[in-house]
Design a protein around this motif. Sequence first.
Motif, PDB file in Angstrom:
ATOM      1  N   ILE A   1       0.845  -1.201   0.000  1.00 26.46           N
ATOM      2  CA  ILE A   1       0.000   0.000   0.000  1.00 26.46           C
ATOM      3  C   ILE A   1       0.876   1.245   0.000  1.00 26.46           C
ATOM      4  CG2 ILE A   1      -1.556   1.397   1.411  1.00 26.46           C
ATOM      5  CD1 ILE A   1      -3.005  -1.116   2.209  1.00 26.46           C
ATOM      6  N   VAL A   2       1.901   1.240   0.854  1.00 26.44           N
ATOM      7  CA  VAL A   2       2.823   2.382   0.923  1.00 26.44           C
ATOM      8  C   VAL A   2       3.539   2.572  -0.408  1.00 26.44           C
ATOM      9  CG1 VAL A   2       4.918   3.275   2.025  1.00 26.44           C
ATOM     10  CG2 VAL A   2       3.139   2.208   3.416  1.00 26.44           C
ATOM     11  N   ILE A   3       4.006   1.471  -1.012  1.00 26.16           N
ATOM     12  CA  ILE A   3       4.686   1.545  -2.309  1.00 26.16           C
ATOM     13  C   ILE A   3       3.758   2.161  -3.362  1.00 26.16           C
ATOM     14  CG2 ILE A   3       5.630   0.203  -4.226  1.00 26.16           C
ATOM     15  CD1 ILE A   3       7.538   0.263  -1.940  1.00 26.16           C
ATOM     16  N   MET A   4       2.513   1.696  -3.409  1.00 32.27           N
ATOM     17  CA  MET A   4       1.566   2.200  -4.415  1.00 32.27           C
ATOM     18  C   MET A   4       1.226   3.665  -4.200  1.00 32.27           C
ATOM     19  SD  MET A   4      -1.024  -1.021  -5.116  1.00 32.27           S
ATOM     20  CE  MET A   4      -1.363  -1.369  -3.390  1.00 32.27           C
ATOM     21  N   LEU A   5       1.077   4.059  -2.939  1.00 29.34           N
ATOM     22  CA  LEU A   5       0.789   5.462  -2.651  1.00 29.34           C
ATOM     23  C   LEU A   5       1.939   6.360  -3.101  1.00 29.34           C
ATOM     24  CD1 LEU A   5      -0.854   5.277   0.905  1.00 29.34           C
ATOM     25  CD2 LEU A   5      -1.968   5.900  -1.245  1.00 29.34           C
ATOM     26  N   ILE A   6       3.170   5.909  -2.883  1.00 22.24           N
ATOM     27  CA  ILE A   6       4.334   6.733  -3.230  1.00 22.24           C
ATOM     28  C   ILE A   6       4.452   6.909  -4.738  1.00 22.24           C
ATOM     29  CG2 ILE A   6       6.855   6.842  -3.207  1.00 22.24           C
ATOM     30  CD1 ILE A   6       6.772   5.512  -0.456  1.00 22.24           C
ATOM     31  N   TYR A   7       4.423   5.786  -5.482  1.00 19.54           N
ATOM     32  CA  TYR A   7       4.618   5.957  -6.939  1.00 19.54           C
ATOM     33  C   TYR A   7       3.399   6.587  -7.594  1.00 19.54           C
ATOM     34  CZ  TYR A   7       2.166   1.523  -8.232  1.00 19.54           C
ATOM     35  OH  TYR A   7       1.261   0.508  -8.436  1.00 19.54           O
ATOM     36  N   GLY A   8       2.215   6.370  -7.033  1.00 25.46           N
ATOM     37  CA  GLY A   8       1.037   7.042  -7.576  1.00 25.46           C
ATOM     38  C   GLY A   8       1.076   8.540  -7.324  1.00 25.46           C
ATOM     39  N   TRP A   9       1.527   8.946  -6.139  1.00 24.46           N
ATOM     40  CA  TRP A   9       1.633  10.365  -5.804  1.00 24.46           C
ATOM     41  C   TRP A   9       2.713  11.045  -6.635  1.00 24.46           C
ATOM     42  CZ3 TRP A   9       5.775  12.897  -3.217  1.00 24.46           C
ATOM     43  CH2 TRP A   9       5.520  14.248  -2.913  1.00 24.46           C
ATOM     44  N   LEU A  10       3.825  10.351  -6.855  1.00 24.72           N
ATOM     45  CA  LEU A  10       4.938  10.942  -7.598  1.00 24.72           C
ATOM     46  C   LEU A  10       4.619  11.108  -9.084  1.00 24.72           C
ATOM     47  CD1 LEU A  10       8.063   9.118  -6.112  1.00 24.72           C
ATOM     48  CD2 LEU A  10       7.479  11.537  -5.871  1.00 24.72           C
ATOM     49  N   GLY A  11       4.141  10.058  -9.705  1.00 25.58           N
ATOM     50  CA  GLY A  11       4.010  10.075 -11.164  1.00 25.58           C
ATOM     51  C   GLY A  11       2.609  10.111 -11.706  1.00 25.58           C
ATOM     52  N   GLY A  12       1.603  10.038 -10.827  1.00 30.52           N
ATOM     53  CA  GLY A  12       0.229  10.076 -11.304  1.00 30.52           C
ATOM     54  C   GLY A  12      -0.119   8.884 -12.180  1.00 30.52           C
ATOM     55  N   MET A  13      -1.014   9.115 -13.118  1.00 30.26           N
ATOM     56  CA  MET A  13      -1.515   8.047 -13.979  1.00 30.26           C
ATOM     57  C   MET A  13      -0.419   7.411 -14.820  1.00 30.26           C
ATOM     58  SD  MET A  13      -3.952   6.200 -15.047  1.00 30.26           S
ATOM     59  CE  MET A  13      -4.343   5.152 -16.432  1.00 30.26           C
ATOM     60  N   ARG A  14       0.558   8.200 -15.218  1.00 27.90           N
ATOM     61  CA  ARG A  14       1.607   7.659 -16.083  1.00 27.90           C
ATOM     62  C   ARG A  14       2.429   6.594 -15.349  1.00 27.90           C
ATOM     63  NH1 ARG A  14       3.480   9.439 -20.945  1.00 27.90           N
ATOM     64  NH2 ARG A  14       2.300  11.392 -20.752  1.00 27.90           N
ATOM     65  N   SER A  15       2.810   6.871 -14.107  1.00 28.43           N
ATOM     66  CA  SER A  15       3.584   5.870 -13.368  1.00 28.43           C
ATOM     67  C   SER A  15       2.725   4.657 -13.031  1.00 28.43           C
ATOM     68  CB  SER A  15       4.166   6.472 -12.085  1.00 28.43           C
ATOM     69  OG  SER A  15       3.155   6.785 -11.153  1.00 28.43           O
ATOM     70  N   VAL A  16       1.432   4.879 -12.754  1.00 28.44           N
ATOM     71  CA  VAL A  16       0.526   3.756 -12.515  1.00 28.44           C
ATOM     72  C   VAL A  16       0.418   2.893 -13.767  1.00 28.44           C
ATOM     73  CG1 VAL A  16      -1.868   3.115 -12.035  1.00 28.44           C
ATOM     74  CG2 VAL A  16      -0.796   4.956 -10.730  1.00 28.44           C
ATOM     75  N   ALA A  17       0.296   3.535 -14.919  1.00 27.90           N
ATOM     76  CA  ALA A  17       0.182   2.791 -16.178  1.00 27.90           C
ATOM     77  C   ALA A  17       1.460   2.012 -16.475  1.00 27.90           C
ATOM     78  CB  ALA A  17      -0.131   3.754 -17.322  1.00 27.90           C
ATOM     79  N   TYR A  18       2.609   2.613 -16.221  1.00 23.17           N
ATOM     80  CA  TYR A  18       3.875   1.921 -16.495  1.00 23.17           C
ATOM     81  C   TYR A  18       4.078   0.729 -15.564  1.00 23.17           C
ATOM     82  CZ  TYR A  18       5.239   5.827 -19.513  1.00 23.17           C
ATOM     83  OH  TYR A  18       5.297   6.772 -20.513  1.00 23.17           O
ATOM     84  N   THR A  19       3.765   0.908 -14.278  1.00 22.92           N
ATOM     85  CA  THR A  19       3.894  -0.222 -13.350  1.00 22.92           C
ATOM     86  C   THR A  19       2.855  -1.296 -13.672  1.00 22.92           C
ATOM     87  OG1 THR A  19       2.528   0.977 -11.741  1.00 22.92           O
ATOM     88  CG2 THR A  19       4.909   1.102 -11.464  1.00 22.92           C
ATOM     89  N   ASP A  20       1.667  -0.875 -14.079  1.00 19.09           N
ATOM     90  CA  ASP A  20       0.656  -1.855 -14.492  1.00 19.09           C
ATOM     91  C   ASP A  20       1.104  -2.624 -15.723  1.00 19.09           C
ATOM     92  OD1 ASP A  20      -1.060  -1.346 -12.460  1.00 19.09           O
ATOM     93  OD2 ASP A  20      -2.549  -0.269 -13.644  1.00 19.09           O
ATOM     94  N   THR A  21       1.788  -1.942 -16.634  1.00 14.52           N
ATOM     95  CA  THR A  21       2.310  -2.622 -17.825  1.00 14.52           C
ATOM     96  C   THR A  21       3.310  -3.701 -17.429  1.00 14.52           C
ATOM     97  OG1 THR A  21       2.016  -0.645 -19.193  1.00 14.52           O
ATOM     98  CG2 THR A  21       3.565  -2.307 -19.986  1.00 14.52           C
ATOM     99  N   MET A  22       4.199  -3.353 -16.501  1.00 15.33           N
ATOM    100  CA  MET A  22       5.164  -4.341 -15.998  1.00 15.33           C
ATOM    101  C   MET A  22       4.444  -5.513 -15.346  1.00 15.33           C
ATOM    102  SD  MET A  22       8.105  -3.674 -13.132  1.00 15.33           S
ATOM    103  CE  MET A  22       6.869  -3.355 -11.858  1.00 15.33           C
ATOM    104  N   GLN A  23       3.420  -5.214 -14.536  1.00 12.95           N
ATOM    105  CA  GLN A  23       2.676  -6.266 -13.861  1.00 12.95           C
ATOM    106  C   GLN A  23       1.846  -7.082 -14.850  1.00 12.95           C
ATOM    107  OE1 GLN A  23       0.446  -4.111 -10.911  1.00 12.95           O
ATOM    108  NE2 GLN A  23       2.299  -3.164 -10.090  1.00 12.95           N
ATOM    109  N   GLY A  24       1.278  -6.400 -15.863  1.00 14.21           N
ATOM    110  CA  GLY A  24       0.476  -7.103 -16.858  1.00 14.21           C
ATOM    111  C   GLY A  24       1.303  -8.084 -17.671  1.00 14.21           C
ATOM    112  N   ILE A  25       2.510  -7.670 -18.055  1.00 14.15           N
ATOM    113  CA  ILE A  25       3.404  -8.574 -18.793  1.00 14.15           C
ATOM    114  C   ILE A  25       3.772  -9.772 -17.929  1.00 14.15           C
ATOM    115  CG2 ILE A  25       5.701  -8.786 -19.821  1.00 14.15           C
ATOM    116  CD1 ILE A  25       5.435  -5.850 -20.696  1.00 14.15           C
ATOM    117  N   ALA A  26       4.115  -9.517 -16.651  1.00 18.57           N
ATOM    118  CA  ALA A  26       4.455 -10.606 -15.736  1.00 18.57           C
ATOM    119  C   ALA A  26       3.264 -11.542 -15.536  1.00 18.57           C
ATOM    120  CB  ALA A  26       4.920 -10.030 -14.398  1.00 18.57           C
TER     121      ALA A  26
END
Length: 239
Positions: free
Chosen positions: A173-198
């Motif tokens: 939860i802490v990890i998600m809050l940090i990268y979501g706060w820092l990069g907004g939708m773009r960082s969420v989309a990029y991390t989701d892309t990494m997770q989606g491929i995995a």
Amino acid sequence: MELAFAGWSGVFILLMYGAVMLGVGVFTYLKNRNVHESMDEYYLGGRGLGVMVLFFTFFATQYSGNTVIGYPATAYRLGYEYLVSVPYFIMIIVVYLLFAPRMYVMGKKYKLLTPVDWLNKRFNSKSVSILAAFLMLYALGNYLLEQFVAIGQGVSGLTGGTIPYQVGVVFFIVIMLIYGWLGGMRSVAYTDTMQGIALLFGVFMLLIGSIIYFGGIPTASDYMEAYSPEKLGFQRGRG
């Protein structure tokens, strides 16, 4: 000793995974800090994430924890009866296609940020907008709790119980809050892309592994016929 080693190797993998997600957030923030205060950039990734990023974002968001924790367990309990879920999932996409293209066109035309913006423009009613917001938050809250359960179960299982359920949930939860706060939708989309491929890779590996090591569907059918014949067909309603 072997179990302890397996647990700590899982801890190492999860720490590396968390570090990569944080790195994506920091990289996205530094790359787009000049437009960080733009609503379009923060909430919609500048409206230009690309087809592949959006595909894996939707894939990871739609299936994510359900694919790992929820659906396999339900299929195991129900047997072939759970095949009915396949057309259900297809219908989700079909329903999307009934309204998503129109909303996409209107969103670009009027620079809308959220579905509530569209409802507000369509009905010009604060009451409708507030009600819609609460309904969507309720649905998201239910989905969010489901993901927390999947995170906790996954972390606990991967680390062999070395990291307790609750600690794993709070950590991510802490990890998600940090990268979501820092990069907004773009960082969420990029991390989701990494997770989606995995996730996609893992699903195919599980499928191939089940065929090679467990004999696939024919062997599973033989096993169910011998030990749980009721799972080979649909359950009839009781009168």
